[in-house]
Design a protein around this motif. Sequence first.
Motif, mmCIF file in Angstrom:
data_model
loop_
_atom_site.group_PDB
_atom_site.id
_atom_site.type_symbol
_atom_site.label_atom_id
_atom_site.label_comp_id
_atom_site.label_asym_id
_atom_site.label_seq_id
_atom_site.Cartn_x
_atom_site.Cartn_y
_atom_site.Cartn_z
ATOM 1 N N VAL A 136 -1.921 6.971 -0.872
ATOM 2 C CA VAL A 136 -2.080 5.956 -1.800
ATOM 3 C C VAL A 136 -0.784 4.933 -1.483
ATOM 4 O O VAL A 136 -0.627 3.358 -0.848
ATOM 5 N N LEU A 137 0.199 5.373 -1.158
ATOM 6 C CA LEU A 137 1.285 4.971 -0.786
ATOM 7 C C LEU A 137 1.785 4.158 -0.024
ATOM 8 O O LEU A 137 1.986 2.930 0.273
ATOM 9 N N VAL A 190 -1.364 3.171 1.783
ATOM 10 C CA VAL A 190 -2.097 1.879 2.439
ATOM 11 C C VAL A 190 -1.694 0.922 2.147
ATOM 12 O O VAL A 190 -1.254 0.328 2.319
ATOM 13 N N HIS A 191 -0.433 1.291 0.793
ATOM 14 C CA HIS A 191 0.131 -0.465 -0.414
ATOM 15 C C HIS A 191 1.384 -0.455 0.577
ATOM 16 O O HIS A 191 1.827 -1.929 0.537
ATOM 17 N N ALA A 244 -0.436 -2.320 3.365
ATOM 18 C CA ALA A 244 -0.621 -3.958 2.698
ATOM 19 C C ALA A 244 -0.025 -4.744 2.355
ATOM 20 O O ALA A 244 -0.619 -6.421 3.036
ATOM 21 N N ASP A 245 0.831 -4.089 1.949
ATOM 22 C CA ASP A 245 1.786 -5.170 1.449
ATOM 23 C C ASP A 245 3.260 -5.446 2.187
ATOM 24 O O ASP A 245 3.712 -6.953 1.957
ATOM 25 N N TRP A 299 -8.729 -0.792 1.809
ATOM 26 C CA TRP A 299 -8.885 1.052 1.874
ATOM 27 C C TRP A 299 -9.973 1.350 2.511
ATOM 28 O O TRP A 299 -10.599 2.521 2.328
#
Length: 334
Positions: free
Chosen positions: A260-261, A263-264, A267-268, A286
């Motif tokens: 998950v980290l 993917v963040h 994204a960011d 996601w």
Amino acid sequence: MAPSRTESVSVSGSSGCLSPKTPSSLSSRSQSSIARGPWADEPWPLFETPGRTHSAGHPAIHIANEAAHTYNAMFRGINSIFLQAPFVTAAEDVSDLLFLAHCLGCWIARHHNTLYSRVYPKYEAVFGRPGALTGPSPSQSEEDMSFISVLETLINYAAETQAQPQRYDPTVLLGILEDLAPGLHAHAFAQIIKSIGMVSLCGEPGSPAAEARAVALLNAWRALDAEAAAAADRPLVLPMLVRLRDTTFEGGNDWPRLPVLAVHVVADRLSPAHAGSWRFLPCTIWGKPQELPFLAPQGKEPKGKGKEVAWVSSLASTTHSSSQSLVSPTPVSI
């Protein structure tokens, strides 16, 4: 309106024949998640993961699953560009679409080059059989690589026209993709079959030698996977890849297993620079299917220069009829 088709290409059975599938999970996914179609699972169909019809416990089947997921990501990209290209008109949108086409083309080319220069030779070393994967099979005098020159045409056209978006002619881009996709699709299918065939290349099932080769094959795949991740052009490949994965495919999957980290971070930190290009992709950050933004509004004709593009929506049926006739070597003959 839901996507008009949710079929995938099966690699089950010993003959390796292509056959459309319509899993209920795919139908429910498309109908519930996509408000209007078509979507990125057409016109060129996606591949069923071999683990659905073969023993998923063998490392070769795991590798074959990875291959299927990778090629499905490629074809979601090709399909997305193909479906939206006729309806992109503004210069900024054209530039963004062509940047995506260039990135996708470069990624596919790099994947192919790495497969034959690094991956297959490593696997062949495990089996002690040079040429078992890189050379022709007994039923095939030469593997068709004609798609490579078309891939180069796509990369060059996208780069040159992005710099001069006023020269963009959707029929040219569509024509290139029409030339590229069938050959690449057949090639991708052949690579999945090759991966399945590595089960037999390991040796007699249950024998100590076969078990040792299977372990060595898995270790080779892990090392190559880590090597590929380290060498990837992360600012371009990762923002594209995460939006080309469909985590609802075949009822749900976690490919390519991103924390998950991570993917963040994509994204960011990695996505904003080329966010305009990533908006053409078929899934969210996601991996959830979403509408393609540049499809024809009701009553609006697609942009074209002296050539009808109505065949965009009807190409799927002809693609399926030709793809079903493809027959790849059985795993034992690879």
